[in-house]
Design a protein around this motif. Structure first.
Motif, mmCIF file in Angstrom:
data_model
loop_
_atom_site.group_PDB
_atom_site.id
_atom_site.type_symbol
_atom_site.label_atom_id
_atom_site.label_comp_id
_atom_site.label_asym_id
_atom_site.label_seq_id
_atom_site.Cartn_x
_atom_site.Cartn_y
_atom_site.Cartn_z
ATOM 1 N N ARG A 334 -0.246 4.116 -7.739
ATOM 2 C CA ARG A 334 -0.783 5.399 -7.250
ATOM 3 C C ARG A 334 -1.661 5.219 -6.022
ATOM 4 O O ARG A 334 -1.688 6.072 -5.137
ATOM 5 C CB ARG A 334 -1.578 6.078 -8.379
ATOM 6 N N ASN A 335 -2.378 4.091 -5.958
ATOM 7 C CA ASN A 335 -3.325 3.894 -4.868
ATOM 8 C C ASN A 335 -2.832 2.929 -3.796
ATOM 9 O O ASN A 335 -3.589 2.572 -2.890
ATOM 10 C CB ASN A 335 -4.656 3.394 -5.432
ATOM 11 N N ASN A 336 -1.592 2.482 -3.927
ATOM 12 C CA ASN A 336 -1.010 1.567 -2.942
ATOM 13 C C ASN A 336 -1.877 0.318 -2.779
ATOM 14 O O ASN A 336 -2.296 -0.051 -1.683
ATOM 15 C CB ASN A 336 -0.819 2.270 -1.588
ATOM 16 N N LEU A 337 -2.123 -0.351 -3.911
ATOM 17 C CA LEU A 337 -2.959 -1.557 -3.918
ATOM 18 C C LEU A 337 -2.120 -2.833 -3.876
ATOM 19 O O LEU A 337 -2.666 -3.927 -3.928
ATOM 20 C CB LEU A 337 -3.857 -1.575 -5.167
ATOM 21 N N GLY A 338 -0.807 -2.670 -3.799
ATOM 22 C CA GLY A 338 0.067 -3.844 -3.775
ATOM 23 C C GLY A 338 1.447 -3.470 -4.262
ATOM 24 O O GLY A 338 1.914 -2.352 -4.036
ATOM 25 N N LEU A 339 2.071 -4.392 -4.980
ATOM 26 C CA LEU A 339 3.452 -4.227 -5.429
ATOM 27 C C LEU A 339 3.508 -4.386 -6.941
ATOM 28 O O LEU A 339 2.913 -5.301 -7.500
ATOM 29 C CB LEU A 339 4.339 -5.295 -4.764
ATOM 30 N N THR A 340 4.230 -3.467 -7.622
ATOM 31 C CA THR A 340 4.392 -3.580 -9.072
ATOM 32 C C THR A 340 5.824 -3.981 -9.409
ATOM 33 O O THR A 340 6.761 -3.744 -8.643
ATOM 34 C CB THR A 340 4.059 -2.255 -9.785
ATOM 35 N N VAL A 341 5.981 -4.583 -10.596
ATOM 36 C CA VAL A 341 7.263 -5.147 -10.992
ATOM 37 C C VAL A 341 7.342 -5.151 -12.518
ATOM 38 O O VAL A 341 6.312 -5.084 -13.200
ATOM 39 C CB VAL A 341 7.395 -6.587 -10.441
ATOM 40 N N ASP A 342 8.545 -5.227 -13.055
ATOM 41 C CA ASP A 342 8.712 -5.499 -14.476
ATOM 42 C C ASP A 342 8.307 -6.960 -14.698
ATOM 43 O O ASP A 342 9.071 -7.883 -14.414
ATOM 44 C CB ASP A 342 10.164 -5.271 -14.896
ATOM 45 N N GLY A 360 5.605 -10.112 3.302
ATOM 46 C CA GLY A 360 4.268 -9.769 2.840
ATOM 47 C C GLY A 360 4.291 -8.561 1.928
ATOM 48 O O GLY A 360 5.346 -8.119 1.467
ATOM 49 N N ILE A 361 3.117 -7.977 1.660
ATOM 50 C CA ILE A 361 2.994 -6.795 0.803
ATOM 51 C C ILE A 361 2.335 -5.672 1.599
ATOM 52 O O ILE A 361 1.304 -5.877 2.246
ATOM 53 C CB ILE A 361 2.139 -7.091 -0.448
ATOM 54 N N SER A 362 2.911 -4.497 1.509
ATOM 55 C CA SER A 362 2.293 -3.322 2.123
ATOM 56 C C SER A 362 1.223 -2.775 1.180
ATOM 57 O O SER A 362 1.458 -2.631 -0.025
ATOM 58 C CB SER A 362 3.363 -2.258 2.380
ATOM 59 N N TYR A 363 0.052 -2.469 1.715
ATOM 60 C CA TYR A 363 -1.025 -1.926 0.884
ATOM 61 C C TYR A 363 -2.018 -1.177 1.755
ATOM 62 O O TYR A 363 -2.029 -1.306 2.976
ATOM 63 C CB TYR A 363 -1.736 -3.035 0.107
ATOM 64 N N SER A 364 -2.886 -0.387 1.094
ATOM 65 C CA SER A 364 -3.878 0.423 1.798
ATOM 66 C C SER A 364 -5.260 -0.212 1.704
ATOM 67 O O SER A 364 -5.824 -0.311 0.607
ATOM 68 C CB SER A 364 -3.923 1.839 1.205
ATOM 69 N N GLU A 365 -5.805 -0.620 2.829
ATOM 70 C CA GLU A 365 -7.157 -1.183 2.826
ATOM 71 C C GLU A 365 -8.185 -0.128 2.444
ATOM 72 O O GLU A 365 -9.177 -0.427 1.777
ATOM 73 C CB GLU A 365 -7.478 -1.767 4.203
ATOM 74 N N ASP A 366 -7.963 1.105 2.856
ATOM 75 C CA ASP A 366 -8.899 2.193 2.517
ATOM 76 C C ASP A 366 -8.949 2.402 1.002
ATOM 77 O O ASP A 366 -10.035 2.603 0.432
ATOM 78 C CB ASP A 366 -8.483 3.493 3.208
ATOM 79 N N GLN A 367 -7.776 2.362 0.365
ATOM 80 C CA GLN A 367 -7.759 2.564 -1.083
ATOM 81 C C GLN A 367 -8.379 1.372 -1.818
ATOM 82 O O GLN A 367 -9.058 1.541 -2.839
ATOM 83 C CB GLN A 367 -6.318 2.790 -1.567
ATOM 84 N N LEU A 368 -8.161 0.169 -1.307
ATOM 85 C CA LEU A 368 -8.815 -1.000 -1.896
ATOM 86 C C LEU A 368 -10.325 -0.854 -1.840
ATOM 87 O O LEU A 368 -11.035 -1.133 -2.817
ATOM 88 C CB LEU A 368 -8.382 -2.279 -1.172
ATOM 89 N N LYS A 369 -10.830 -0.393 -0.712
ATOM 90 C CA LYS A 369 -12.273 -0.210 -0.553
ATOM 91 C C LYS A 369 -12.800 0.840 -1.516
ATOM 92 O O LYS A 369 -13.857 0.663 -2.140
ATOM 93 C CB LYS A 369 -12.589 0.191 0.899
ATOM 94 N N ARG A 370 -12.044 1.944 -1.668
ATOM 95 C CA ARG A 370 -12.481 3.011 -2.574
ATOM 96 C C ARG A 370 -12.519 2.516 -4.019
ATOM 97 O O ARG A 370 -13.487 2.767 -4.752
ATOM 98 C CB ARG A 370 -11.532 4.207 -2.458
ATOM 99 N N VAL A 371 -11.473 1.819 -4.453
ATOM 100 C CA VAL A 371 -11.430 1.299 -5.820
ATOM 101 C C VAL A 371 -12.571 0.314 -6.051
ATOM 102 O O VAL A 371 -13.208 0.319 -7.112
ATOM 103 C CB VAL A 371 -10.066 0.635 -6.098
ATOM 104 N N ALA A 372 -12.863 -0.519 -5.070
ATOM 105 C CA ALA A 372 -13.965 -1.478 -5.184
ATOM 106 C C ALA A 372 -15.295 -0.756 -5.377
ATOM 107 O O ALA A 372 -16.113 -1.136 -6.225
ATOM 108 C CB ALA A 372 -14.017 -2.367 -3.954
ATOM 109 N N GLU A 373 -15.526 0.303 -4.601
ATOM 110 C CA GLU A 373 -16.786 1.041 -4.690
ATOM 111 C C GLU A 373 -16.922 1.753 -6.040
ATOM 112 O O GLU A 373 -17.994 1.778 -6.637
ATOM 113 C CB GLU A 373 -16.876 2.045 -3.545
#
Length: 389
Positions: A334-342, A360-373
């Motif tokens: 949901r937050n584009n923090l990386g890649l999910t798999v079975d 590599g892996i596509s991800y959102s730096e903004d969402q990573l920062k929000r989740v961290a906070e």
């Protein structure tokens, strides 16, 4: 002004348990409005002292340690869980009465529910942290139904004032139980440390970390839940050129029996470079592990709840290669923090691993920062403090 006499009660001294106690001790240390009492295994104080220098932990003169003898705890822990529930709850009540506590924080609510229902009544306010409710709202099996019935009874018993829940998805369900208990979502706290470039270089030299490969980190208590076997089996299907581009970093304690299993599997993939940081790591080195990694592995097997590994990855601004199931999969997707798999499928893990090596892996730096906070140590501590004072 009357002092708040707060008791922290926990009979377990491994895993996350000492971390949570240390965080709260540090938060209340020196607060002249609070008298803090800590009732847990007698071994905890030596753990605190050993970590005090590295983690800058404070033990103020307003903090009193009530050590529970190891022999007594071992005797209690050897009993069936239903007896433990009653014995430990009654111990909590008696301990709180002796020190005239105004509020008790039960650090691990999960198996205390029977004790709360049929044990001694608490003539003081009690709050509790619910770690892993082992049911989902729609579970229809006999055991989940019993768990939900018992939880409903506990919430209506008047014994628990606040229930802090780490599984946020179940908070709405619990709030529907027509109870005066406040159901409060709470984060899994992670303390972040500042690390310098020289400290990172020293760590790289110490463990001979390569600088020309993608570092895949598997961190935590390294057992069969962590998906290491699937990852290694997936690596065994890669080409030598692909294996030459990656390095597996294993960091954390590993049970002796399971280390043999992992080492036997690794012996079958000799082209895969593996860095072994087995055992307890100081907090600073834990932080460095995440800082030097390119991808954090959360390929958990049969695990539906949250993990602090995801929060640590977010704090280090690192993407995750994670299980598709449970809270972890939902948050990552949901937050584009990386890649999910079975995470149970060797073929799927291998296929996505090839893609990561190539692109590599596509991800959102903004969402990573929000989740961290949102999952910061301050968020955890302030949520508890606002509720119990």
């Amino acid at each position: 002004m009357a002092l708040h006499r707060i008791l922290l009660f926990d009979t377990i001294t491994d895993g996350h348990h000492p971390d949570y106690l240390i965080h709260l001790i540090g938060f209340y240390s020196g607060n002249q409005e609070v008298e803090l009492f800590v009732a847990t295994g007698e071994s905890f104080k030596s753990q605190f002292d050993a970590r005090q220098k590295d983690e800058n932990n404070q033990w103020g003169d307003n903090v009193t340690f009530l050590g529970i003898p190891t022999d007594q705890l071992n005797s209690i822990h050897s009993k069936p869980i239903y007896l433990r529930s009653i014995i430990e709850w009654n111990m909590l009540v008696e301990t709180a009465k002796e020190i005239k506590a105004s509020h008790v924080l039960l650090m691990y609510f999960d198996y205390y529910q029977l004790g709360i229902l049929i044990g001694k009544k608490a003539p003081f306010a009690v709050s509790a942290i619910y770690f892993r409710p082992n049911f989902s709202e729609n579970d229809q099996g006999i055991y989940p139904q019993i768990k939900k019935w018992m939880l409903s009874k506990v919430l209506k018993s008047g014994q628990i004032q606040n229930l802090f829940c780490l599984v946020h998805a179940l908070v709405p369900y619990m709030k529907e139980q027509k109870t005066q208990t406040q159901i409060i979502p709470i984060c899994d706290p992670v303390k972040q440390f500042e690390v310098s470039n020289p400290e990172i270089s020293e760590f790289r030299n110490k463990f001979k970390i390569p600088t020309d490969k993608k570092i895949f980190l598997n961190f935590g208590y390294l057992d069969d839940r962590k998906g290491m076997e699937v990852f290694i089996d997936a690596c065994a299907t890669l080409t030598k050129d692909e294996l030459a581009k990656i390095c597996l970093l294993l960091a954390g304690p590993v049970p002796e029996y399971y280390e043999k299993i992992i080492e036997a599997k690794l012996a079958q993939v000799p082209e895969l470079e593996v860095i072994r940081c087995y055992g307890y790591l100081p907090a600073l080195e834990v932080q460095i592990c995440f800082e030097i990694s390119d991808v954090v592995l959360i390929l958990y097997q049969d695990f539906l709840n949250m993990s602090s590994v995801l929060i640590r990855a977010a704090m280090a601004n690192k993407p995750t290669f994670a299980t598709r199931t449970g809270m972890i999969g939902e948050l990552v997707s949901r937050n584009n923090l990386g890649l999910t798999v079975d995470a149970t499928s060797i073929n799927e893990v291998a296929g996505d691993l090839t893609k990561i090596i190539q692109n590599g892996i596509s991800y959102s730096e903004d969402q990573l920062k929000r989740v961290a906070e949102e999952n910061s140590l301050y968020s955890f501590l302030s949520t508890i403090d606002q509720a119990i004072r």
